[in-house]
Write an enzyme that holds these catalytic residues in place. Sequence first.
Site, PDB file in Angstrom:
ATOM      1  N   PRO A  76     -61.466   6.654  44.884  1.00  0.00           N
ATOM      2  CA  PRO A  76     -60.001   7.336  45.418  1.00  0.00           C
ATOM      3  C   PRO A  76     -59.663   8.579  44.716  1.00  0.00           C
ATOM      4  O   PRO A  76     -59.221   9.256  45.166  1.00  0.00           O
ATOM      5  CB  PRO A  76     -59.164   6.056  45.324  1.00  0.00           C
ATOM      6  CG  PRO A  76     -59.907   5.005  45.463  1.00  0.00           C
ATOM      7  CD  PRO A  76     -61.458   5.262  44.445  1.00  0.00           C
ATOM      8  N   ASP A  77     -59.904   8.454  43.322  1.00  0.00           N
ATOM      9  CA  ASP A  77     -59.226   9.728  42.739  1.00  0.00           C
ATOM     10  C   ASP A  77     -59.831  11.132  43.092  1.00  0.00           C
ATOM     11  O   ASP A  77     -59.480  11.980  43.471  1.00  0.00           O
ATOM     12  CB  ASP A  77     -59.622   9.628  41.293  1.00  0.00           C
ATOM     13  CG  ASP A  77     -58.467   8.573  40.731  1.00  0.00           C
ATOM     14  OD1 ASP A  77     -57.328   8.915  40.348  1.00  0.00           O
ATOM     15  OD2 ASP A  77     -58.792   7.463  40.465  1.00  0.00           O
ATOM     16  N   PRO A  78     -61.302  10.956  43.079  1.00  0.00           N
ATOM     17  CA  PRO A  78     -61.919  12.438  43.709  1.00  0.00           C
ATOM     18  C   PRO A  78     -61.622  12.847  45.266  1.00  0.00           C
ATOM     19  O   PRO A  78     -61.509  13.707  45.597  1.00  0.00           O
ATOM     20  CB  PRO A  78     -63.378  12.238  43.340  1.00  0.00           C
ATOM     21  CG  PRO A  78     -63.700  10.771  42.965  1.00  0.00           C
ATOM     22  CD  PRO A  78     -62.259  10.276  42.293  1.00  0.00           C
TER      23      PRO A  78
END
Lengths: 426, 404
Positions: free
Chosen positions: A184-186
Amino acid sequence: MTHMALEGLRVLDVTHVWAGPMCTRMLGDMGADVIKVESARRMDTGRGEANPRGGPGSLYPDGIPGERPWNRASHVNERNRSKRDICLDLTHPRGVEAFKRLVEHCDVVVESFRSGVMARFGLGYRDLVKVKPDIIMVSLSSQGSTGPEASYGSFGATLEQTAGLASVTGYLGGDPTTSGTFFPDPVVAVLSVGTILAAIRQRQQTGRGTYVDMSQREATTSLIGETIMDYTMNGRAQGPIGNRDRVFAPQGVYRCTGDDMWIAISIRSDEEWSALTRVMGEPGLEHDPRFSDVLARRTHHDQADAIIGHWTATRDAFSVMEELQAAGIPAGVAEQGSHLLADPHLKARGFWETVTHPEAGTAPFLSRPFQFSKTPGATRRHAPLLGEHTEEVLREVAGMSDTEIAELAALGVTENDPRAVAASPD
Amino acid sequence: MVAERSLNPAAQTTAAPLAGIRVLDLTQGISGPFATKVMAVMGADVIKVEPPRGDVSRTHPPFLGDDPHPEKSGLYLYLNTNKRGITLDMKQSAAQGILRRLYAWADVVIEDASPGWLAAHDLGYETLERINPRSIMVSVTPFGQYGPYRDYQATDLVALALGGLLYISGEPTREPLKLGGHPSEYFAGLSAFSGALIALYHRDATGEGQHVDVAQVEGIASAQGYSSLGHGYIHEDRKRMNAFAPMYRAKDGFVGAMFRQDNWADFCEMMGRPDLTTDPRFADQLSRRDHMDELNAIVAPWMAEQPKEDVYHAGQAKRMPMGYICDPADLLTSAQYQAHGYFTTLDHPVTGPLQYPGMPMRWGEDAWDLRRAPLLGEHNREVYCDLLGYTTHELVLLRNIRVI
């Protein structure tokens, strides 16, 4: 020199860990002036601890934390290239004041604190518009700034769970699980680049800024739209199907020779199945009723896997990939770090950018998921040392005098040695 | 973003962020359509061009009532909200003249043809630049417009493999494991969206258009993070570990817990085992990793008695970043998602009203104006006659020769 795509855009970056920093790093790579705000008390957690133990499994080159470990940590140095860095203690009124003076000269403020923290500093959107009426503020919090779970925290791995992605991830017949990264971060990082620029465009058209309130959890859910639709249409909650596909067959990840080497293969049509049987030297399987159409191949998926796996087990993964691709079959080696950095395709496209950092040495870093014919992006400078540009930014951007800058330093507001201050409880 | 749907009726509404941007969408499947979906919901005017038999996603499940009907694919319906739809067989020479006229209309042309195909039909970036130098072409393909693997075939799984995300996911003793759904395709869609917006920013500043090259495999190579950093920076190769966030079986599902220095004591308290706080085996992150089996032997039996949401909320109340595995049912009933109005009901002439996932961000005081996906060829008359000036008679002829 070429005009950079985002020249003239100035971003005040109060994000940490991964999603926010990766977003603003890409903006910086494309030409924006990104000013990262940290403090000795509240470093980007990607800098690790002030007094880490180091060794294997740690964040540092060869496991060695060095004199100032926070300047050597891998995560922060990858995700904060192309930025300047300033230390400002935002729990101090003078830090807040200095922050506001920077806001006057910025287009966008991006932050990724737990929801409510910026407002507690006196730096919520309502406070910022008083300083700069057309400011754009973008919050990248876990679940947005409103709703019963607004104050909840998360990491990429827990977001994969709460967003629904993990419910469709897992070995066939096994429990749901998460990926080996914080996917989910990128995702949020890349979505946020365009989102910020959409807000800028709106400001150009209307003269008004806005507050954009992102939910990282919902951003992750947006990647499983068809899974949600299956539920809202048919009341069905899909479970994990391992490496298989919901439409074509077979598809799998098969062992090859060498240490932990694997090849991913997909067969999307009867033609690709025929081509596979020819490459494997098993023409008899081409018209085998077990595999003659997609339904049959789905029914006998285990048998197809066994046959393909038997064939790949004695072969080199890269040779298998080349042979299958030459026959028009989607196939790819499950590349490890060493393969990625040597990958001829990524290399030819200049995907890796080598950067020398004064305290961490020289290393290759990933670049961007988009390339531009006329305004190429690039790592413009190594990730900044903690507080490396405090004076420069206060002088040139906020327009402060040497006396004011010295005052802030004397008050400890711009302290850049995390060992000189006690850790913040928040 | 229309006034009557505003969260705050008194609020002054503004033009949608991408109002006035014209997008010609030649893509199918997931990547390109996801990019243009985001742009369309943000206010861009997106004309989606489908071959006469429809976007390939119309043939992909899930289907409403498991009926494989081209207007009932949940994948298509989700990915094409807020667009206008026309049909056009790009392979016919008559279509290519029409496309060049649409090139003159568009700010952004987004395409996903095999690299080189458009150029071979005088529809590549050079043609666009000649017709409309201010416009932008975004190409979204598995491997990009150049490089030794340019003509390789890929699926979501293959892109995850060659982008380095596959290898690090799954259990160390088993084969690498794919992330569920179509993550590399959705990621490429987001990359195309942001790539288009970067190019538009530059265009607005300088008047110069350009060609944006999005490669699915570079999206995943951007997302893997740890593998390249492990090998190239830390000099310690990253293997599959599957212990990022240990997951436990709860009474009614699964709970994920990240134990950090600042929450381990709280968690011990939650379990009624404050004695563990001082146990040296679990003193810090690395010791807990070294004693994972012993840790799990204590945590798992306790967790098995707890309802998943209770642990999640209780942990979060103590500021622990707990998670629990949500399936779609959990998301639809989530108080948080409901508070945001994340799911929106859209009516549709073939499927009737259905709930759709919405946009993942709130935008000032304005609400998103979500509109259903177009039926196949729904806007042919509007686009061919009203926009391009073809007569009704010509439209019939084009249909007769199966150009549209």
